[in-house]
Scaffold this active site. Sequence first.
Site, PDB file in Angstrom:
ATOM      1  CD  GLU A  89      -1.493  -2.335   2.075  1.00  0.00           C
ATOM      2  OE1 GLU A  89      -0.102  -2.604   2.130  1.00  0.00           O
ATOM      3  OE2 GLU A  89      -2.113  -2.898   2.821  1.00  0.00           O
ATOM      4  CB  CYS A  94      -0.161  -3.577   8.512  1.00  0.00           C
ATOM      5  SG  CYS A  94       0.776  -2.001   7.761  1.00  0.00           S
TER       6      CYS A  94
END
Length: 135
Positions: free
Chosen positions: A59, A93
């Site tokens: 990401e 995360c």
Amino acid sequence: MSHKALTKTLKDNALKMTEKSFSPYSNFQVGASLCSDSDRIFNGCNVENLAFPVGTCAEEAAIAAMISAGEHKIKEIVIVASKDGKEVPCSPCGACRQRIAQFSDKDTLIRFVDASGTMVAQTISELLPHSFSFE
Ligand code: THU
């Protein structure tokens, strides 16, 4: 492009990104593909390092590519992970939730395969409630 077609493109890109992942330590390949609010697509994969904490997330890479191109808002992001050649669940995360939050609004869709194996679409307030603010 229809919304469905966009999601499929992002999913396909994210899966292709897992093949580019450099993850010899975890053997956990992650790909991310996002569409900015100007309908431009940016991709990224995780890049691990022998000094483990130095590794970066998929990401993070996709967002860096978006920012480098002068774009600042995520319309939709799809995250895909694979292990031993098989697609596996991967919820972003905590650090990546914060990174996504920086460039999201209430309509931004974050798609990933949850622990039950279902592809879900969540908003950033669902993924990161009570997020940090100076106010
Ligand atoms: N990883 C990501 O790329 N994105 C996440 O949201 C979670 C974890 C990567 C980091 C590391 O290379 C591997 O997955 C195992 O944690």
